[in-house]
Write a protein that holds these residues in place. Structure first.
Motif, PDB file in Angstrom:
ATOM      1  N   GLU A   1     -15.595  64.480 -51.027  1.00 31.82           N
ATOM      2  CA  GLU A   1     -15.653  63.723 -52.432  1.00 31.82           C
ATOM      3  C   GLU A   1     -15.842  62.593 -52.062  1.00 31.82           C
ATOM      4  N   ILE A   2     -17.014  62.021 -53.128  1.00 32.12           N
ATOM      5  CA  ILE A   2     -17.478  60.689 -53.060  1.00 32.12           C
ATOM      6  C   ILE A   2     -17.069  59.857 -54.218  1.00 32.12           C
ATOM      7  N   LEU A   3     -16.594  59.058 -54.828  1.00 27.15           N
ATOM      8  CA  LEU A   3     -16.556  57.821 -55.667  1.00 27.15           C
ATOM      9  C   LEU A   3     -17.432  56.718 -55.873  1.00 27.15           C
TER      10      LEU A   3
ATOM     11  N   ALA B   1     -21.423  42.686 -62.112  1.00 25.88           N
ATOM     12  CA  ALA B   1     -20.878  43.773 -61.355  1.00 25.88           C
ATOM     13  C   ALA B   1     -20.844  43.488 -59.899  1.00 25.88           C
ATOM     14  N   ASP B   2     -19.716  44.184 -59.505  1.00 24.34           N
ATOM     15  CA  ASP B   2     -19.772  44.899 -58.263  1.00 24.34           C
ATOM     16  C   ASP B   2     -19.457  46.286 -58.160  1.00 24.34           C
ATOM     17  N   VAL B   3     -20.928  47.261 -57.179  1.00 29.52           N
ATOM     18  CA  VAL B   3     -21.020  48.528 -57.255  1.00 29.52           C
ATOM     19  C   VAL B   3     -20.988  49.211 -56.158  1.00 29.52           C
ATOM     20  N   GLY B   4     -20.040  49.826 -56.122  1.00 31.55           N
ATOM     21  CA  GLY B   4     -20.303  50.667 -54.958  1.00 31.55           C
ATOM     22  C   GLY B   4     -20.029  52.478 -54.587  1.00 31.55           C
ATOM     23  N   ASN B   5     -20.296  52.556 -53.563  1.00 30.14           N
ATOM     24  CA  ASN B   5     -19.889  54.403 -53.584  1.00 30.14           C
ATOM     25  C   ASN B   5     -18.554  54.513 -52.238  1.00 30.14           C
ATOM     26  N   TYR B   6     -17.472  55.426 -52.789  1.00 32.80           N
ATOM     27  CA  TYR B   6     -16.590  55.422 -51.519  1.00 32.80           C
ATOM     28  C   TYR B   6     -15.964  56.699 -51.391  1.00 32.80           C
ATOM     29  N   VAL B   7     -15.731  56.948 -50.415  1.00 32.12           N
ATOM     30  CA  VAL B   7     -14.953  58.173 -49.331  1.00 32.12           C
ATOM     31  C   VAL B   7     -13.304  58.037 -49.529  1.00 32.12           C
TER      32      VAL B   7
END
Length: 109
Positions: free
Chosen positions: A4-6, A96-102
């Motif tokens: 799953e990725i957030l 904004a500060d954006v990113g993908n997390y696991v």
């Protein structure tokens, strides 16, 4: 095995822009909820603490490819509506500060 990725986006939203910004966020999340692989979402607002970011969004996806497909679909939707998220944030003074997390495995905690 798929992980799953957030997608976690943090925003510094001026008080005067709050309602306009949140309306756009909720519209975006309505679109995201229709995408395959969507696992859930949250929009939260800072109520205490020293963070410079007062609005945070979290969208959970079944796997990275679901996130990528949803991103492409959202970009197409924005283009059809003539909506430019970066210009919108700039106009409102939103940072904004954006990113993908696991998720971190239990053994890694």
């Amino acid at each position: 095995m798929t992980t799953e990725i957030l997608r976690i986006d943090k925003f510094s939203v001026p008080a005067a822009a709050r309602e306009t910004f949140l309306a756009a966020v909720h519209e975006t999340h309505r679109e995201l909820r229709t995408q395959p692989g969507f696992h859930g979402d949250d929009v939260v607002e800072l109520c205490s603490g020293p963070s410079e970011y007062n609005i945070v969004t979290v969208v959970r996806w079944a796997h990275h490819s679901a996130l990528q497909r949803a991103r492409a679909a959202l970009q197409e939707s924005h283009a059809r509506r003539g909506f430019d998220p970066a210009a919108f944030r700039l106009e409102l003074g939103v940072v904004a500060d954006v990113g993908n997390y696991v998720p971190v495995a239990a053994g890694d905690r």
